[in-house]
Scaffold this motif. Structure first.
Motif, PDB file in Angstrom:
ATOM      1  N   SER A  73       1.227  -1.541   0.153  1.00  0.00           N
ATOM      2  CA  SER A  73      -0.546  -0.359  -0.078  1.00  0.00           C
ATOM      3  C   SER A  73       1.255   1.501   0.484  1.00  0.00           C
ATOM      4  CB  SER A  73      -0.910  -0.138   1.469  1.00  0.00           C
ATOM      5  OG  SER A  73      -1.402   1.710   2.121  1.00  0.00           O
ATOM      6  N   THR A  74       0.310   1.985  -0.699  1.00  0.00           N
ATOM      7  CA  THR A  74       0.634   3.748  -0.755  1.00  0.00           C
ATOM      8  C   THR A  74       0.654   4.142   1.083  1.00  0.00           C
ATOM      9  OG1 THR A  74      -0.625   4.969  -1.000  1.00  0.00           O
ATOM     10  CG2 THR A  74       0.175   3.385  -3.378  1.00  0.00           C
ATOM     11  N   GLY A  75       0.044   4.020   1.200  1.00  0.00           N
ATOM     12  CA  GLY A  75      -0.965   4.251   3.143  1.00  0.00           C
ATOM     13  C   GLY A  75      -1.117   5.471   2.814  1.00  0.00           C
ATOM     14  N   PHE A  76      -1.601   6.051   1.301  1.00  0.00           N
ATOM     15  CA  PHE A  76      -2.052   7.460   1.125  1.00  0.00           C
ATOM     16  C   PHE A  76      -3.666   7.749   1.839  1.00  0.00           C
ATOM     17  CE2 PHE A  76      -5.004  10.146  -0.869  1.00  0.00           C
ATOM     18  CZ  PHE A  76      -4.696  11.606  -0.866  1.00  0.00           C
ATOM     19  N   PHE A  77      -4.498   6.979   1.464  1.00  0.00           N
ATOM     20  CA  PHE A  77      -5.566   6.912   2.242  1.00  0.00           C
ATOM     21  C   PHE A  77      -5.387   5.946   3.771  1.00  0.00           C
ATOM     22  CE2 PHE A  77      -6.489   6.587  -2.395  1.00  0.00           C
ATOM     23  CZ  PHE A  77      -7.656   7.465  -1.595  1.00  0.00           C
ATOM     24  N   GLY A  78      -4.506   6.258   4.571  1.00  0.00           N
ATOM     25  CA  GLY A  78      -4.528   5.757   6.113  1.00  0.00           C
ATOM     26  C   GLY A  78      -4.680   3.801   6.338  1.00  0.00           C
ATOM     27  N   ASP A  79      -5.830   3.865   6.834  1.00  0.00           N
ATOM     28  CA  ASP A  79      -6.256   2.918   7.696  1.00  0.00           C
ATOM     29  C   ASP A  79      -7.418   3.111   7.412  1.00  0.00           C
ATOM     30  OD1 ASP A  79      -7.170   4.618   9.361  1.00  0.00           O
ATOM     31  OD2 ASP A  79      -5.889   4.000  11.295  1.00  0.00           O
ATOM     32  N   ILE A  80      -8.000   3.963   6.434  1.00  0.00           N
ATOM     33  CA  ILE A  80      -9.363   3.302   6.082  1.00  0.00           C
ATOM     34  C   ILE A  80      -9.756   2.386   4.768  1.00  0.00           C
ATOM     35  CG2 ILE A  80     -11.093   4.122   4.375  1.00  0.00           C
ATOM     36  CD1 ILE A  80      -9.700   7.021   4.895  1.00  0.00           C
TER      37      ILE A  80
ATOM     38  N   ARG B 272     -11.843  -1.448   3.427  1.00  0.00           N
ATOM     39  CA  ARG B 272     -12.654  -1.670   1.807  1.00  0.00           C
ATOM     40  C   ARG B 272     -13.984  -0.760   2.615  1.00  0.00           C
ATOM     41  NH1 ARG B 272     -13.468  -5.026  -2.169  1.00  0.00           N
ATOM     42  NH2 ARG B 272     -15.568  -4.633  -2.853  1.00  0.00           N
ATOM     43  N   ILE B 273     -14.707  -0.207   2.052  1.00  0.00           N
ATOM     44  CA  ILE B 273     -15.826  -0.028   2.377  1.00  0.00           C
ATOM     45  C   ILE B 273     -16.635  -0.962   2.336  1.00  0.00           C
ATOM     46  CG2 ILE B 273     -18.000   1.929   1.659  1.00  0.00           C
ATOM     47  CD1 ILE B 273     -15.363   3.067   2.542  1.00  0.00           C
ATOM     48  N   GLN B 274     -17.614  -1.385   3.227  1.00  0.00           N
ATOM     49  CA  GLN B 274     -18.976  -2.519   3.413  1.00  0.00           C
ATOM     50  C   GLN B 274     -20.456  -1.703   3.244  1.00  0.00           C
ATOM     51  OE1 GLN B 274     -17.826  -5.389   3.069  1.00  0.00           O
ATOM     52  NE2 GLN B 274     -15.490  -4.773   3.947  1.00  0.00           N
ATOM     53  N   PHE B 275     -21.017  -2.556   3.226  1.00  0.00           N
ATOM     54  CA  PHE B 275     -22.930  -2.352   3.171  1.00  0.00           C
ATOM     55  C   PHE B 275     -23.098  -2.304   4.594  1.00  0.00           C
ATOM     56  CE2 PHE B 275     -26.737  -4.278   3.241  1.00  0.00           C
ATOM     57  CZ  PHE B 275     -27.352  -2.803   2.476  1.00  0.00           C
ATOM     58  N   GLU B 276     -23.878  -1.772   4.878  1.00  0.00           N
ATOM     59  CA  GLU B 276     -23.756  -1.523   6.603  1.00  0.00           C
ATOM     60  C   GLU B 276     -25.648  -1.258   6.506  1.00  0.00           C
ATOM     61  OE1 GLU B 276     -21.400   0.191   9.183  1.00  0.00           O
ATOM     62  OE2 GLU B 276     -19.786  -0.468   9.095  1.00  0.00           O
ATOM     63  N   GLY B 277     -26.377  -0.813   5.851  1.00  0.00           N
ATOM     64  CA  GLY B 277     -27.823  -1.224   6.149  1.00  0.00           C
ATOM     65  C   GLY B 277     -27.901   0.578   6.565  1.00  0.00           C
TER      66      GLY B 277
ATOM     67  N   ASN C 299     -21.897   5.212  10.699  1.00  0.00           N
ATOM     68  CA  ASN C 299     -20.825   4.941   9.989  1.00  0.00           C
ATOM     69  C   ASN C 299     -20.392   5.667   8.947  1.00  0.00           C
ATOM     70  OD1 ASN C 299     -18.131   4.084   9.565  1.00  0.00           O
ATOM     71  ND2 ASN C 299     -18.689   1.953   9.154  1.00  0.00           N
ATOM     72  N   PRO C 300     -19.450   6.964   8.723  1.00  0.00           N
ATOM     73  CA  PRO C 300     -19.871   7.732   7.412  1.00  0.00           C
ATOM     74  C   PRO C 300     -19.037   6.998   6.043  1.00  0.00           C
ATOM     75  CG  PRO C 300     -18.197   8.600   9.025  1.00  0.00           C
ATOM     76  CD  PRO C 300     -18.842   7.316   9.670  1.00  0.00           C
ATOM     77  N   PHE C 301     -17.994   5.860   7.031  1.00  0.00           N
ATOM     78  CA  PHE C 301     -17.092   4.985   6.172  1.00  0.00           C
ATOM     79  C   PHE C 301     -17.968   3.718   5.804  1.00  0.00           C
ATOM     80  CE2 PHE C 301     -14.360   7.509   7.676  1.00  0.00           C
ATOM     81  CZ  PHE C 301     -13.377   8.245   6.843  1.00  0.00           C
ATOM     82  N   ALA C 302     -19.059   3.487   5.608  1.00  0.00           N
ATOM     83  CA  ALA C 302     -19.866   2.335   4.779  1.00  0.00           C
ATOM     84  C   ALA C 302     -20.982   3.171   4.330  1.00  0.00           C
ATOM     85  CB  ALA C 302     -20.761   2.017   6.421  1.00  0.00           C
ATOM     86  N   TYR C 303     -21.606   1.520   3.175  1.00  0.00           N
ATOM     87  CA  TYR C 303     -22.236   2.180   2.389  1.00  0.00           C
ATOM     88  C   TYR C 303     -23.863   2.107   3.054  1.00  0.00           C
ATOM     89  CZ  TYR C 303     -19.471   2.039  -1.761  1.00  0.00           C
ATOM     90  OH  TYR C 303     -18.004   2.463  -2.441  1.00  0.00           O
TER      91      TYR C 303
ATOM     92  N   GLU D 195      -5.694   2.094  -5.287  1.00  0.00           N
ATOM     93  CA  GLU D 195      -6.215   1.757  -4.183  1.00  0.00           C
ATOM     94  C   GLU D 195      -7.308   2.920  -3.910  1.00  0.00           C
ATOM     95  OE1 GLU D 195      -1.783   1.260  -2.233  1.00  0.00           O
ATOM     96  OE2 GLU D 195      -2.817   3.739  -1.916  1.00  0.00           O
ATOM     97  N   LEU D 196      -7.690   3.668  -4.245  1.00  0.00           N
ATOM     98  CA  LEU D 196      -9.306   4.358  -3.849  1.00  0.00           C
ATOM     99  C   LEU D 196     -10.386   2.739  -4.440  1.00  0.00           C
ATOM    100  CD1 LEU D 196     -10.710   6.486  -2.805  1.00  0.00           C
ATOM    101  CD2 LEU D 196     -10.527   7.356  -5.441  1.00  0.00           C
ATOM    102  N   PHE D 197     -10.124   3.244  -6.030  1.00  0.00           N
ATOM    103  CA  PHE D 197     -11.185   1.918  -6.850  1.00  0.00           C
ATOM    104  C   PHE D 197     -11.365   0.855  -5.926  1.00  0.00           C
ATOM    105  CE2 PHE D 197      -8.620   3.539 -10.554  1.00  0.00           C
ATOM    106  CZ  PHE D 197      -9.092   4.724 -10.860  1.00  0.00           C
ATOM    107  N   SER D 198     -10.574   0.603  -4.935  1.00  0.00           N
ATOM    108  CA  SER D 198     -10.880  -1.447  -4.199  1.00  0.00           C
ATOM    109  C   SER D 198     -11.057  -0.997  -3.446  1.00  0.00           C
ATOM    110  CB  SER D 198      -9.840  -1.761  -4.259  1.00  0.00           C
ATOM    111  OG  SER D 198      -8.643  -1.650  -5.306  1.00  0.00           O
ATOM    112  N   LEU D 199     -11.091   0.493  -2.437  1.00  0.00           N
ATOM    113  CA  LEU D 199     -11.173   0.319  -1.147  1.00  0.00           C
ATOM    114  C   LEU D 199     -12.949   1.063  -1.523  1.00  0.00           C
ATOM    115  CD1 LEU D 199      -9.429   3.296   0.539  1.00  0.00           C
ATOM    116  CD2 LEU D 199     -10.128   1.592   1.065  1.00  0.00           C
ATOM    117  N   LEU D 200     -13.483   0.882  -2.899  1.00  0.00           N
ATOM    118  CA  LEU D 200     -14.668   1.475  -2.525  1.00  0.00           C
ATOM    119  C   LEU D 200     -15.228   0.816  -3.215  1.00  0.00           C
ATOM    120  CD1 LEU D 200     -14.679   5.126  -4.498  1.00  0.00           C
ATOM    121  CD2 LEU D 200     -14.998   4.418  -1.922  1.00  0.00           C
ATOM    122  N   GLY D 201     -14.776  -0.308  -3.909  1.00  0.00           N
ATOM    123  CA  GLY D 201     -15.742  -1.742  -3.705  1.00  0.00           C
ATOM    124  C   GLY D 201     -15.862  -1.522  -5.628  1.00  0.00           C
ATOM    125  N   VAL D 202     -15.724  -0.916  -6.741  1.00  0.00           N
ATOM    126  CA  VAL D 202     -16.157  -0.091  -7.882  1.00  0.00           C
ATOM    127  C   VAL D 202     -15.804  -1.124  -9.021  1.00  0.00           C
ATOM    128  CG1 VAL D 202     -16.811   2.236  -7.378  1.00  0.00           C
ATOM    129  CG2 VAL D 202     -14.650   1.598  -8.218  1.00  0.00           C
TER     130      VAL D 202
END
Ligand code: XUL
Ligand code: CO
Length: 436
Positions: free
Chosen positions: A2-9, A11-16, A21-25, A87-94
């Motif tokens: 990892s480049t570490g650019f997004f720190g410890d964020i 993968r964004i998950q679906f939580e309903g 959680n601002p980092f959830a769908y 890394e961004l594309f993967s975090l978002l799961g797009v």
């Protein structure tokens, strides 16, 4: 690594819908079945390279606000940028991304050098795509930033610039094909004029028609299976652009024999600049058989400028997807976020949060639209409104089997005058708010 650019964020998950959680769908569960199809396959999200990784935060009065470790004109920086982008594309799961040639590689001293660099960076992109499973929704050429294009690319008064642009598009189509891109986009930011005083409009339109025919012809010979898409926009950067809106582009395609070859990539903000709603542009393209893909960003209604903001209005988004679902949904197209952060949103996490919100509002909108389709909430009323046209006489008129005199003779024989009926607009608007 990892480049570490997004720190410890993570993968964004679906939580309903109840998650805070601002980092959830809250609405986007890619596997949820809607109208018999996975949400991911309906929406086909793509993240764009340019606004997220290239745009420095400038505005007409101010310079760069973002500081990114990859802001340099070197191949090394381009590779770092590719790593962070994936890394961004993967975090978002797009499932998809999009790019211009100029986004991914520094420009060379010559076209040949630029093309070598493009293929070099494509090696990196190819490896990343292979590792992550993320695909290319579309590729495109930047035919508007460099000063050589200040008077247009295909519509330049200088044929050498036309040829340079054509060669550039060939290279970008080759790379798009190599990376399995599902579409190739043409947005003609400089294909228009600043003043009619120095412009031969008929000549420029013929140049643009020729340019597009060259591209379509090459597509067939090169075996590129993707769709060629034109992205309409009425103005900005030029005072007037020839690809003004969906209806104008259709007329252009017809005139140059391309209406079966080229479809549209429609952008919400461009629709607003053209004085339309986004759903108007979508409905027009669908009615004319040229709907392809969307850029799902929005404009500020006050600014009169292409502000490229992330979508956040569930009703507007629902109405857009309603038109898309009615048109049969995407085939090769998808939902690209051609959206940029506000220039004060400096933190790496802002990039993540902006996309999370946009993805969620689109999922919410699509689900509302799907429910409206399923319940025939609007379509049953629309069907009833046009029922008269299914009658025998009306069908004969529509099929061209009646002359004006025959219709006139028919009408004068009627015993009662036709009566108007309510259009039920408020009733229908109330239905929309029930679904959103
Ligand atoms: C400009 C715009 C472009 C195209 C691709 O307004 O929308 O970014 O989407 O060139
Ligand atoms: Co766009």
């Amino acid at each position: 690594m990892s480049t570490g650019f997004f720190g410890d964020i993570g993968r964004i998950q679906f939580e309903g819908p109840n998650s805070t959680n601002p980092f959830a769908y809250r609405f986007y569960d890619p596997d949820e079945k809607v109208l018999g199809k996975r949400l991911e396959d309906h929406l086909r999200f793509a993240v764009c390279y340019w606004h997220s990784f290239i745009w420095p935060g400038t505005d007409p009065f101010g310079g760069q606000t973002f500081e990114r470790p990859w802001f340099a004109d070197t191949m090394e920086a381009a590779k770092l940028k590719a790593n962070v982008a994936f890394e961004l594309f993967s975090l978002l799961g797009v499932p998809y991304y999009c790019f211009h040639d100029a986004d991914v590689r520094p420009e060379g001293a010559t076209l040949t050098e630029s093309i070598i660099r493009l293929h070099d960076i494509a090696d990196t992109l190819e490896a990343k795509m292979h590792d992550t499973g993320i695909k290319l929704l579309w590729g495109t050429a930047n035919l508007f930033s460099n000063r050589r294009y200040m008077a247009g690319a295909a519509t330049n008064p200088d044929p050498e610039i036309f040829a340079y642009a054509a060669a550039t598009v060939k290279a970008c189509m080759d790379v798009t094909q190599r990376l399995g891109g599902e579409n190739y986009v043409l947005w003609g930011g400089r294909e228009g004029y600043e003043t009619l005083l120095n412009t031969d409009m008929a000549q420029e339109l013929d140049q643009l028609g020729r340019f597009l025919n060259l591209i379509v012809d090459y597509k067939h010979r090169s075996g590129f299976k993707g769709t060629i898409l034109i992205e309409p926009k009425p103005q900005e950067p030029t005072k007037h652009q020839y690809d003004f809106d969906a209806a104008t582009v259709y007329g252009f395609l017809k005139r140059y024999g391309l209406d079966k070859e080229v479809k549209l990539n429609l952008e919400q903000g461009h629709a607003i600049l053209a004085g339309h709603s986004f759903e108007h542009e979508l409905a027009t393209a669908a009615a004319l058989g040229i709907f392809g893909s969307i850029d799902m960003n929005r404009n500020d209604y006050q600014s009169g400028w292409d502000t490229d903001q992330f979508p956040n209005n569930p009703t507007e988004v629902a109405l857009a997807y309603y038109e898309i679902l009615k048109a049969g949904g995407f085939t090769t197209g998808g939902t690209n976020f051609d959206a940029k952060l506000r220039r004060q949103s400096l933190d790496p996490e802002d990039l993540v949060l902006a996309h999370v919100g946009a993805i969620d509002v689109c999922a919410r909108g699509l689900k509302a639209a799907a429910k409206m389709v399923e319940d025939k909430a609007l379509s049953s009323l629309v069907g009833a409104r046009y029922a008269g046209w299914r009658g025998e006489e009306a069908q004969a008129i529509l099929a061209g089997k009646r002359t004006l005199e025959e219709i006139a003779a028919h009408v004068t024989a009627w015993a009662v005058e036709p009566q108007p009926r309510s259009g039920k607009q408020e009733y229908l608007e109330n239905i929309i708010s029930r679904y959103v």
